[in-house]
Design an enzyme around this catalytic site. Structure first.
Site, PDB file in Angstrom:
ATOM      1  N   ASP A   1       0.598  -1.004   0.013  1.00  0.00           N
ATOM      2  CA  ASP A   1       0.422   0.022  -0.428  1.00  0.00           C
ATOM      3  C   ASP A   1       0.879   1.294  -0.311  1.00  0.00           C
ATOM      4  OD1 ASP A   1      -2.473   1.640  -0.011  1.00  0.00           O
ATOM      5  OD2 ASP A   1      -2.661   1.384   1.689  1.00  0.00           O
TER       6      ASP A   1
ATOM      7  N   ASN B   1     -10.578  -2.963  -6.789  1.00  0.00           N
ATOM      8  CA  ASN B   1      -9.350  -1.370  -7.477  1.00  0.00           C
ATOM      9  C   ASN B   1      -9.563  -1.005  -8.415  1.00  0.00           C
ATOM     10  OD1 ASN B   1      -6.154  -3.254  -5.328  1.00  0.00           O
ATOM     11  ND2 ASN B   1      -7.829  -1.288  -5.429  1.00  0.00           N
TER      12      ASN B   1
HETATM   13  C1  FPP Z   1      -1.435   0.567  -3.349  1.00  0.00           C
HETATM   14  O1  FPP Z   1      -1.417   1.539  -3.661  1.00  0.00           O
HETATM   15  C2  FPP Z   1      -0.981  -0.260  -4.552  1.00  0.00           C
HETATM   16  C3  FPP Z   1      -1.909  -0.971  -5.138  1.00  0.00           C
HETATM   17  C4  FPP Z   1      -3.008  -1.059  -5.334  1.00  0.00           C
HETATM   18  C5  FPP Z   1      -1.280  -1.653  -6.542  1.00  0.00           C
HETATM   19  C6  FPP Z   1       0.564  -2.823  -6.045  1.00  0.00           C
HETATM   20  C7  FPP Z   1       1.256  -2.591  -7.376  1.00  0.00           C
HETATM   21  C8  FPP Z   1       2.075  -3.061  -7.026  1.00  0.00           C
HETATM   22  C9  FPP Z   1       3.023  -2.311  -5.766  1.00  0.00           C
HETATM   23  C10 FPP Z   1       2.754  -2.546  -8.818  1.00  0.00           C
HETATM   24  C11 FPP Z   1       2.506  -4.084  -9.602  1.00  0.00           C
HETATM   25  C12 FPP Z   1       2.981  -4.718  -8.802  1.00  0.00           C
HETATM   26  C13 FPP Z   1       2.643  -5.825  -9.553  1.00  0.00           C
HETATM   27  C14 FPP Z   1       2.767  -7.338  -9.233  1.00  0.00           C
HETATM   28  C15 FPP Z   1       2.829  -5.816 -10.951  1.00  0.00           C
HETATM   29  P1  FPP Z   1      -1.886   2.950  -3.458  1.00  0.00           P
HETATM   30  O2  FPP Z   1      -2.565   2.948  -4.826  1.00  0.00           O
HETATM   31  O3  FPP Z   1      -3.983   2.295  -2.943  1.00  0.00           O
HETATM   32  O4  FPP Z   1      -1.541   3.825  -3.083  1.00  0.00           O
HETATM   33  P2  FPP Z   1      -2.294   4.796  -1.509  1.00  0.00           P
HETATM   34  O5  FPP Z   1      -3.169   4.850  -1.003  1.00  0.00           O
HETATM   35  O6  FPP Z   1      -1.215   5.943  -1.959  1.00  0.00           O
HETATM   36  O7  FPP Z   1      -3.414   5.942  -3.118  1.00  0.00           O
END
Ligand code: FPP
Length: 243
Positions: free
Chosen positions: A23, A71
């Site tokens: 996250d 998501n």
């Molecule tokens: C949460 O950060 C992260 C995600 C929804 C995506 C996780 C993906 C990755 C680490 C990269 C790609 C992974 C793979 C397997 C290719 P957020 O967007 O919710 O951040 P925020 O809470 O700060 O908005």
């Protein structure tokens, strides 16, 4: 010479299965004046790095939450960035799997992903299926309740066909229908970036898992932060429902 703070203390007990809620990519990028997509790109690079670190430590099971069933509600642009990242990463993982002799399994409702991504998953799981040095599970289009619904639906189908011994349902039986069938439950769950909730991750499997929450966002989570989490895990008095 390794930085002292990154050396692994000899008496440290390693969790056998680490689960991570990745996250904070978006907030991390914004704090640097960059678009959210930049956070996902760096988060993806960090996942590759940390998978190596965790494997090198000798932890045999790693499960990460990369994309939840919720998501899809994000902007179309952000979903596209994430799907394109998965496309590239799944292809790259074929080499990583061979190099690390690592099996890879995608958990979640993969039928809801684009056909080319499904094909990459099928190929990656097939070629990496011969390895057993480490199992890396990536949750894509995953929700814990959705996983249980899909498992119970298949179990009910088998019950109707008379395939359940004694017609009874046990916990072990439910476990065997989950996406994570055959894998020991996580010992340690890490969630980065400050939120302290499960967000529908591994609801069945986390029943006795130790939780560790850190304010550090995923792109900035490195070996030092991992060792901090494992040290905290070592300080826990683990119980499995007994007194
Ligand atoms: C949460 O950060 C992260 C995600 C929804 C995506 C996780 C993906 C990755 C680490 C990269 C790609 C992974 C793979 C397997 C290719 P957020 O967007 O919710 O951040 P925020 O809470 O700060 O908005």
């Amino acid at each position: 010479m390794k930085k002292a703070k990154e050396q692994i203390p000899e008496d440290l007990v390693l969790p056998q299965h680490i689960a991570i809620i990745l996250d904070g990519n978006g907030r991390w990028a914004r704090s640097k004046g960059m678009p959210r997509s930049y956070g996902h790109i760096v988060g993806c690079d960090n996942l590759e790095k940390m998978c190596n670190v965790i494997g090198d430590m000798g932890v045999p099971y790693l499960t990460v939450y990369a994309f939840s069933t919720e998501n899809w509600k994000r902007s179309q642009d952000e979903v596209k960035v994430l799907m394109d990242l998965f496309r590239r990463y799944l292809k790259k993982l074929v080499k990583t799997a061979h190099r690390r002799q690592m099996r890879i399994r995608i958990i979640g409702d993969t039928a809801g992903l684009d056909p080319d991504i499904q094909e990459s998953i099928r190929y990656l799981e097939e070629v990496s299926g011969v390895y057993d040095k480490m199992l890396f599970q990536i949750a894509l289009n995953y929700g814990g309740r959705d996983e249980i619904e899909r498992a119970v639906t298949r179990l009910a189908d088998d019950a109707r066909k008379g395939l359940l011994p004694d017609g009874r349902v046990t916990g072990n039986m439910i476990e065997s229908y989950l996406d994570t069938a055959g894998v020991p439950d996580p010992d340690l769950l890490i969630r980065t970036s400050g939120e302290q909730r499960l967000s529908n991750f591994l609801l069945w499997q986390l029943a006795y898992t130790e939780f560790y929450f850190t304010p550090v966002p995923w792109p900035a989570f490195g070996k030092k932060e991992l060792l901090d989490a494992i040290a905290a895990f070592n300080g826990r008095d683990r119980r499995y429902g007994g007194v």
